[in-house]
Write a protein that holds these residues in place. Structure first.
Motif, mmCIF file in Angstrom:
data_model
loop_
_atom_site.group_PDB
_atom_site.id
_atom_site.type_symbol
_atom_site.label_atom_id
_atom_site.label_comp_id
_atom_site.label_asym_id
_atom_site.label_seq_id
_atom_site.Cartn_x
_atom_site.Cartn_y
_atom_site.Cartn_z
ATOM 1 N N MET A 1 0.849 -1.181 0.000
ATOM 2 C CA MET A 1 0.000 0.000 0.000
ATOM 3 C C MET A 1 0.895 1.244 0.000
ATOM 4 S SD MET A 1 -2.830 1.015 2.853
ATOM 5 C CE MET A 1 -4.408 0.720 2.135
ATOM 6 N N ASN A 2 0.582 2.186 -0.857
ATOM 7 C CA ASN A 2 1.371 3.404 -0.952
ATOM 8 C C ASN A 2 0.849 4.477 -0.005
ATOM 9 O OD1 ASN A 2 3.124 2.442 -2.923
ATOM 10 N ND2 ASN A 2 1.740 3.004 -4.559
ATOM 11 N N MET A 3 1.758 5.344 0.381
ATOM 12 C CA MET A 3 1.424 6.429 1.304
ATOM 13 C C MET A 3 0.564 7.474 0.612
ATOM 14 S SD MET A 3 3.269 6.087 4.224
ATOM 15 C CE MET A 3 4.609 7.001 4.900
ATOM 16 N N LYS A 4 -0.255 8.131 1.429
ATOM 17 C CA LYS A 4 -1.037 9.273 0.983
ATOM 18 C C LYS A 4 -0.712 10.422 1.927
ATOM 19 C CE LYS A 4 -4.881 6.683 -0.998
ATOM 20 N NZ LYS A 4 -6.346 6.603 -1.091
ATOM 21 N N THR A 5 -0.978 11.638 1.473
ATOM 22 C CA THR A 5 -0.669 12.817 2.263
ATOM 23 C C THR A 5 -1.917 13.662 2.459
ATOM 24 O OG1 THR A 5 1.579 12.863 1.382
ATOM 25 C CG2 THR A 5 0.767 14.894 2.389
ATOM 26 N N GLY B 1 0.714 8.815 5.532
ATOM 27 C CA GLY B 1 0.398 7.547 6.161
ATOM 28 C C GLY B 1 -0.202 6.582 5.166
ATOM 29 N N ASN B 2 -0.275 5.339 5.556
ATOM 30 C CA ASN B 2 -0.912 4.311 4.739
ATOM 31 C C ASN B 2 -2.406 4.253 4.990
ATOM 32 O OD1 ASN B 2 1.424 3.286 3.429
ATOM 33 N ND2 ASN B 2 1.996 2.272 5.326
ATOM 34 N N THR B 3 -2.833 4.800 6.133
ATOM 35 C CA THR B 3 -4.251 4.801 6.483
ATOM 36 C C THR B 3 -4.658 6.180 6.990
ATOM 37 O OG1 THR B 3 -3.921 4.218 8.808
ATOM 38 C CG2 THR B 3 -4.090 2.371 7.240
ATOM 39 N N ALA B 4 -5.955 6.420 6.976
ATOM 40 C CA ALA B 4 -6.472 7.676 7.513
ATOM 41 C C ALA B 4 -6.118 7.797 8.994
ATOM 42 C CB ALA B 4 -7.986 7.758 7.319
ATOM 43 N N PHE C 1 -9.501 10.916 2.758
ATOM 44 C CA PHE C 1 -8.237 10.183 2.629
ATOM 45 C C PHE C 1 -8.339 9.131 1.508
ATOM 46 C CE2 PHE C 1 -5.342 6.706 3.597
ATOM 47 C CZ PHE C 1 -4.149 7.383 3.811
ATOM 48 N N ALA C 2 -9.429 8.388 1.485
ATOM 49 C CA ALA C 2 -9.605 7.344 0.478
ATOM 50 C C ALA C 2 -9.620 7.931 -0.939
ATOM 51 C CB ALA C 2 -10.891 6.569 0.750
ATOM 52 N N ALA C 3 -10.122 9.154 -1.073
ATOM 53 C CA ALA C 3 -10.226 9.781 -2.394
ATOM 54 C C ALA C 3 -8.900 10.356 -2.885
ATOM 55 C CB ALA C 3 -11.277 10.890 -2.344
ATOM 56 N N LEU C 4 -7.905 10.473 -2.003
ATOM 57 C CA LEU C 4 -6.613 11.032 -2.399
ATOM 58 C C LEU C 4 -5.839 10.091 -3.322
ATOM 59 C CD1 LEU C 4 -5.374 12.360 1.046
ATOM 60 C CD2 LEU C 4 -6.099 13.745 -0.900
ATOM 61 N N PRO C 5 -5.059 10.663 -4.221
ATOM 62 C CA PRO C 5 -4.176 9.807 -5.028
ATOM 63 C C PRO C 5 -3.037 9.274 -4.166
ATOM 64 C CG PRO C 5 -3.738 12.120 -5.472
ATOM 65 C CD PRO C 5 -4.926 12.073 -4.540
ATOM 66 N N GLU C 6 -2.537 8.126 -4.546
ATOM 67 C CA GLU C 6 -1.410 7.566 -3.803
ATOM 68 C C GLU C 6 -0.141 8.328 -4.170
ATOM 69 O OE1 GLU C 6 -1.407 3.368 -4.618
ATOM 70 O OE2 GLU C 6 -3.140 3.050 -3.340
ATOM 71 N N ALA C 7 0.714 8.532 -3.189
ATOM 72 C CA ALA C 7 1.945 9.313 -3.404
ATOM 73 C C ALA C 7 3.044 8.453 -3.967
ATOM 74 C CB ALA C 7 2.396 9.922 -2.090
#
Length: 80
Positions: free
Chosen positions: A1-5, A21-24, A74-80
């Motif tokens: 799983m990729n990080m999101k910001t 993080g990897n999760t909200a 958070f779920a709607a964000l693109p992966e970094a």
């Protein structure tokens, strides 16, 4: 799983400090720590966000609404 910001501002705070993080839950915890640190250092701009965070624990229904909205964002964000 990729990080999101997500930023402090995206979660109701006053600044653009980024949290990854990897999760909200990971970014929420990071923002929690950020708010505590900023207020402890005397930063007045973060006081209201810190109070809102504390109030979420005291008012579970409205707190859960914030939590679910943050998880969706958070779920709607693109992966970094």
């Amino acid at each position: 799983m990729n990080m999101k910001t997500m930023t402090c501002k995206q979660m109701g705070g006053p600044c653009d400090a980024p949290f990854q993080g990897n999760t909200a839950d990971e970014v929420i915890k990071a923002q929690d720590s950020h708010l505590k640190e900023m207020v402890a250092s005397g930063d007045e701009t973060h006081k209201s966000a810190r109070k809102s965070m504390q109030d979420r624990w005291r008012h579970p229904v409205s707190g859960m609404k914030w939590y679910m909205n943050t998880k969706k964002a958070f779920a709607a964000l693109p992966e970094a």
